[in-house]
Write a protein that holds these residues in place. Structure first.
Motif, PDB file in Angstrom:
ATOM      1  N   ARG A   1      19.176  83.461  87.070  1.00  0.00           N
ATOM      2  CA  ARG A   1      18.847  83.891  88.439  1.00  0.00           C
ATOM      3  C   ARG A   1      18.180  82.749  89.201  1.00  0.00           C
ATOM      4  N   ALA A   2      18.723  81.559  89.026  1.00  0.00           N
ATOM      5  CA  ALA A   2      18.138  80.361  89.639  1.00  0.00           C
ATOM      6  C   ALA A   2      18.977  79.925  90.829  1.00  0.00           C
ATOM      7  N   GLU A   3      18.420  79.036  91.621  1.00  0.00           N
ATOM      8  CA  GLU A   3      19.135  78.484  92.767  1.00  0.00           C
ATOM      9  C   GLU A   3      20.311  77.645  92.289  1.00  0.00           C
ATOM     10  N   ILE A   4      21.434  77.734  92.981  1.00  0.00           N
ATOM     11  CA  ILE A   4      22.630  76.962  92.667  1.00  0.00           C
ATOM     12  C   ILE A   4      22.787  75.887  93.735  1.00  0.00           C
ATOM     13  N   LEU A   5      22.909  74.638  93.293  1.00  0.00           N
ATOM     14  CA  LEU A   5      23.029  73.518  94.224  1.00  0.00           C
ATOM     15  C   LEU A   5      24.269  72.707  93.913  1.00  0.00           C
ATOM     16  N   ASN A   6      25.170  72.590  94.874  1.00  0.00           N
ATOM     17  CA  ASN A   6      26.328  71.697  94.804  1.00  0.00           C
ATOM     18  C   ASN A   6      27.169  71.920  93.549  1.00  0.00           C
ATOM     19  N   ALA A   7      27.413  73.172  93.204  1.00  0.00           N
ATOM     20  CA  ALA A   7      28.315  73.487  92.089  1.00  0.00           C
ATOM     21  C   ALA A   7      29.756  73.397  92.582  1.00  0.00           C
ATOM     22  N   ARG A   8      30.687  73.264  91.640  1.00  0.00           N
ATOM     23  CA  ARG A   8      32.105  73.124  91.981  1.00  0.00           C
ATOM     24  C   ARG A   8      32.774  74.484  92.039  1.00  0.00           C
ATOM     25  N   MET A   9      33.735  74.610  92.971  1.00  0.00           N
ATOM     26  CA  MET A   9      34.556  75.810  93.077  1.00  0.00           C
ATOM     27  C   MET A   9      35.986  75.376  93.375  1.00  0.00           C
ATOM     28  N   MET A  10      36.933  75.917  92.622  1.00  0.00           N
ATOM     29  CA  MET A  10      38.344  75.635  92.855  1.00  0.00           C
ATOM     30  C   MET A  10      39.005  76.886  93.417  1.00  0.00           C
TER      31      MET A  10
ATOM     32  N   SER B   1      26.497  76.016  97.399  1.00  0.00           N
ATOM     33  CA  SER B   1      25.094  76.245  97.070  1.00  0.00           C
ATOM     34  C   SER B   1      24.772  77.694  97.410  1.00  0.00           C
ATOM     35  N   ALA B   2      23.891  78.306  96.621  1.00  0.00           N
ATOM     36  CA  ALA B   2      23.585  79.726  96.831  1.00  0.00           C
ATOM     37  C   ALA B   2      22.194  80.034  96.307  1.00  0.00           C
TER      38      ALA B   2
ATOM     39  N   SER C   1      26.816  79.274 100.679  1.00  0.00           N
ATOM     40  CA  SER C   1      27.811  78.632 101.524  1.00  0.00           C
ATOM     41  C   SER C   1      28.538  77.576 100.717  1.00  0.00           C
ATOM     42  N   ALA C   2      29.752  77.275 101.143  1.00  0.00           N
ATOM     43  CA  ALA C   2      30.576  76.274 100.473  1.00  0.00           C
ATOM     44  C   ALA C   2      31.043  75.247 101.494  1.00  0.00           C
ATOM     45  N   ARG C   3      31.295  74.051 101.014  1.00  0.00           N
ATOM     46  CA  ARG C   3      31.764  72.952 101.862  1.00  0.00           C
ATOM     47  C   ARG C   3      32.740  72.110 101.063  1.00  0.00           C
ATOM     48  N   ARG C   4      33.485  71.282 101.738  1.00  0.00           N
ATOM     49  CA  ARG C   4      34.362  70.337 101.060  1.00  0.00           C
ATOM     50  C   ARG C   4      33.511  69.220 100.445  1.00  0.00           C
ATOM     51  N   PRO C   5      33.907  68.673  99.291  1.00  0.00           N
ATOM     52  CA  PRO C   5      33.092  67.642  98.636  1.00  0.00           C
ATOM     53  C   PRO C   5      33.084  66.340  99.417  1.00  0.00           C
ATOM     54  N   ASN C   6      31.973  65.626  99.310  1.00  0.00           N
ATOM     55  CA  ASN C   6      31.881  64.287  99.876  1.00  0.00           C
ATOM     56  C   ASN C   6      32.658  63.306  99.004  1.00  0.00           C
ATOM     57  N   ARG C   7      32.885  62.139  99.535  1.00  0.00           N
ATOM     58  CA  ARG C   7      33.676  61.150  98.792  1.00  0.00           C
ATOM     59  C   ARG C   7      33.005  60.752  97.485  1.00  0.00           C
ATOM     60  N   ASN C   8      31.667  60.688  97.496  1.00  0.00           N
ATOM     61  CA  ASN C   8      30.972  60.283  96.275  1.00  0.00           C
ATOM     62  C   ASN C   8      30.907  61.394  95.251  1.00  0.00           C
ATOM     63  N   GLU C   9      31.420  62.583  95.570  1.00  0.00           N
ATOM     64  CA  GLU C   9      31.401  63.699  94.632  1.00  0.00           C
ATOM     65  C   GLU C   9      32.771  63.984  94.037  1.00  0.00           C
ATOM     66  N   THR C  10      33.781  63.170  94.364  1.00  0.00           N
ATOM     67  CA  THR C  10      35.117  63.435  93.847  1.00  0.00           C
ATOM     68  C   THR C  10      35.168  63.109  92.367  1.00  0.00           C
ATOM     69  N   PRO C  11      35.914  63.905  91.572  1.00  0.00           N
ATOM     70  CA  PRO C  11      35.961  63.697  90.126  1.00  0.00           C
ATOM     71  C   PRO C  11      36.612  62.374  89.749  1.00  0.00           C
ATOM     72  N   TYR C  12      36.514  62.079  88.486  1.00  0.00           N
ATOM     73  CA  TYR C  12      37.068  60.862  87.896  1.00  0.00           C
ATOM     74  C   TYR C  12      38.571  60.777  88.154  1.00  0.00           C
TER      75      TYR C  12
END
Length: 547
Positions: free
Chosen positions: A249-258, A272-273, A290-301
């Motif tokens: 039951r903790a804060e969620i920050l910048n998790a991934r969603m497909m 984040s929620a 709320s959800a947002r599109r990832p920044n360039r520095n957050e794109t996967p390998y």
């Protein structure tokens, strides 16, 4: 009664739980009537007991005493617990204004955000929260303004209760801050795609973690997804970060969603929620975020990166080395008593600082190596240097003995075939094997055995192989997940290793490719391939014998 409880030292978990419940109940009921010495000893006992009491028990106790939580020191103790426990206590505790004002400076940003979301506190408390500024509150209660919340967002399609006002304003503030952050990141012009790709949306889940309301994207793309369980294999859903936070039951920050769907809705998102609770009962009601599109520095390998990213990292590394060297140098001066006698306590602290600085220096070296190596392009193999990989593995096993003991993990690497002569730089070979094993030990469960093999399959095989069986925690993770720096098996970001699993595997792959090898991620094992020097050595011996 207090003296009787404190005289009995708890011998096991059950006794610790009983003492925790008894002390909490007494302080909640009669804390204001006890003497200062009894209060001090009781709070000290609770602080000592807290690591031994399961979080679920602490949550139950907080829920039981929150309504009658009128003893400020006890409320402060619970307020500095983990987020799930603190939120239960702070959402219902009733204290005089003076007690709240005394507590605020010692509370965390998360705790202050819970208080900011309440509507029944004295006005002086809200003025104090506002005076601390938005940086001191995880998600502050914003003033009503055009920027804070558009009119359509105010009316959330949810149950009409007292929590809606605070929840809506918090989500609006979160969206505003994310939009402001994105505007300062300098997104490329291609992001405003001609396909009208959506860039943000709001959502709400029920207590089971299933999304039942969404605004900003097509409902069918999001409704029904769960944030309580991680999705694998590229399926629609969220990652382990969200699942781990949901369990606590903790804060969620910048998790991934497909998401699947049209180009405007589908693809990768970051969300984040915050959890929200019924003000009347304290019951957990779900998450709003709320959800947002990832920044360039957050794109996967594996995705394209900016041409100047390596230069930026190297500049950052240069800025880190100077203060680190200064700290380490002064610590060595203290430890060596170069300016005069120093007490044993200070020398011990100085030795600890020197050791920690060496660990940080190793991390910086890994970052610098990763910045130099670009896995997206072909890398010329390093000059041929013969190294005994059997000796390297043995030395790394010895170096990792303290970590294995601390994690309660056993390491068993058998040898198949031989000899194990490889073409690689000795230092890079140690770093490859050490970083690979360290990363897998970090994600291994307590009491398990990490099993591997060092293999030379045929006398003339051109590759040596170091195979490590996947730990159970990453048994079913996809290769893209394992190579993603944001991936965590349990979603426990605050407790994760300093360098993530994804970073470590990418570093090993970069070093291996620089030496003409590679790192393969199979279904059952991770295999490090290095060029073998066995055939070259044997060919030389045969030529000498022929002459």
């Amino acid at each position: 009664m207090i003296a009787t409880i404190l005289r009995q030292a708890p011998s096991d978990t059950r006794a610790s739980i009983a003492a925790w419940r008894q002390l909490s109940d007494i302080l909640a009921q009669r804390g204001n009537q006890l003497g200062d010495d009894d209060i001090r000893r009781s709070l000290h006992a609770l602080a000592v007991l807290r690591p031994r009491v399961p979080e679920a028990v602490r949550r139950d106790c907080a829920r039981a005493i929150a309504k009658r939580g009128r003893f400020a020191p006890l409320v402060a103790l619970y307020a500095n617990d983990v987020a799930a426990v603190a939120a239960i206590m702070l959402s219902s505790a009733q204290l005089p204004e003076a007690d709240w004002l005394a507590m605020l400076p010692a509370t965390s940003a998360m705790a202050r955000s819970v208080l900011a979301g309440r509507s029944d506190l004295p006005r002086g408390v809200y003025r104090a929260l506002a005076s601390l500024g938005s940086a001191a509150v995880a998600l502050p209660q914003p003033a009503v303004s055009v920027e804070a919340a558009p009119a359509p967002v105010v009316a959330l399609h949810a149950a009409p209760d007292a929590a809606i006002g605070s929840g809506t304003s918090q989500i609006s503030e979160l969206v505003r801050r994310i939009d402001k952050y994105q505007s300062t990141r300098g997104q490329p012009a291609t992001a405003a795609a001609p396909q009208q790709q959506r860039s943000a949306f709001l959502f709400e889940t029920g207590p089971d973690g299933v999304i039942h309301w969404v605004d900003g994207v097509t409902r069918g793309a999001v409704i029904g997804l769960s944030i309580a369980e991680a999705a694998f294999g590229g399926e629609p859903g969220t990652d382990g970060v969200a699942a781990g936070a949901f369990r606590q039951r903790a804060e969620i920050l910048n998790a991934r969603m497909m998401l699947e769907g049209t180009p405007a809705d589908g693809g990768e998102w970051r969300f984040s929620a915050l959890p929200w609770f019924d003000p009347a009962t304290g019951q957990f009601r779900g998450y709003r975020g709320s959800a947002r599109r990832p920044n360039r520095n957050e794109t996967p390998y594996g995705r394209p990166v900016g041409e100047d990213s390596g230069d930026s990292i190297r500049q950052l590394i240069h800025e880190l080395r100077s203060p680190l060297n200064a700290i380490s140098g002064f610590a060595q001066i203290v430890a060596g008593q170069m300016f005069g006698p120093v007490s044993q306590g200070y020398r011990t602290m100085a030795d600890t600082i020197v050791a920690d600085a060496l660990s940080v220096q190793t991390i910086i070296d890994d970052l610098e190596t990763a910045a130099r190596s670009n896995v997206a392009t072909a890398i010329d193999p390093s000059p041929d240097e013969v190294v005994d990989m059997g000796t390297v593995v043995t030395q790394v096993e010895s170096d990792l003995a303290p970590l294995l003991a601390e994690q309660h993990v056993d390491l068993s690497i058998s040898r198949v075939g031989g000899p194990f002569m490889g073409l690689a730089n000795d230092a890079n070979a140690r770093r490859m094997v050490g970083r690979l094993l360290t990363a897998l030990i970090d994600v291994s469960e307590t009491g398990t055995i990490l099993v591997g093999q060092l293999v030379t399959e045929t006398p003339h095989d051109d590759m040596l192989q170091l195979r490590i069986v996947r730990p159970a925690s990453i048994r079913f993770a996809t290769a893209s997940d394992l190579l993603d720096p944001g991936f965590s098996p349990e979603g426990e970001a605050p407790g994760a290793a300093v360098l993530s699993l994804g970073f470590s595997l990418r570093l090993v792959d970069s070093l291996a490719r620089a030496a003409g090898g590679r790192l393969d991620i199979g279904h059952n094992a991770l295999t490090l391939h290095l060029r073998s020097a066995n055939s070259k050595t044997e060919a030389g011996l045969e030529a000498q014998q022929g002459e």
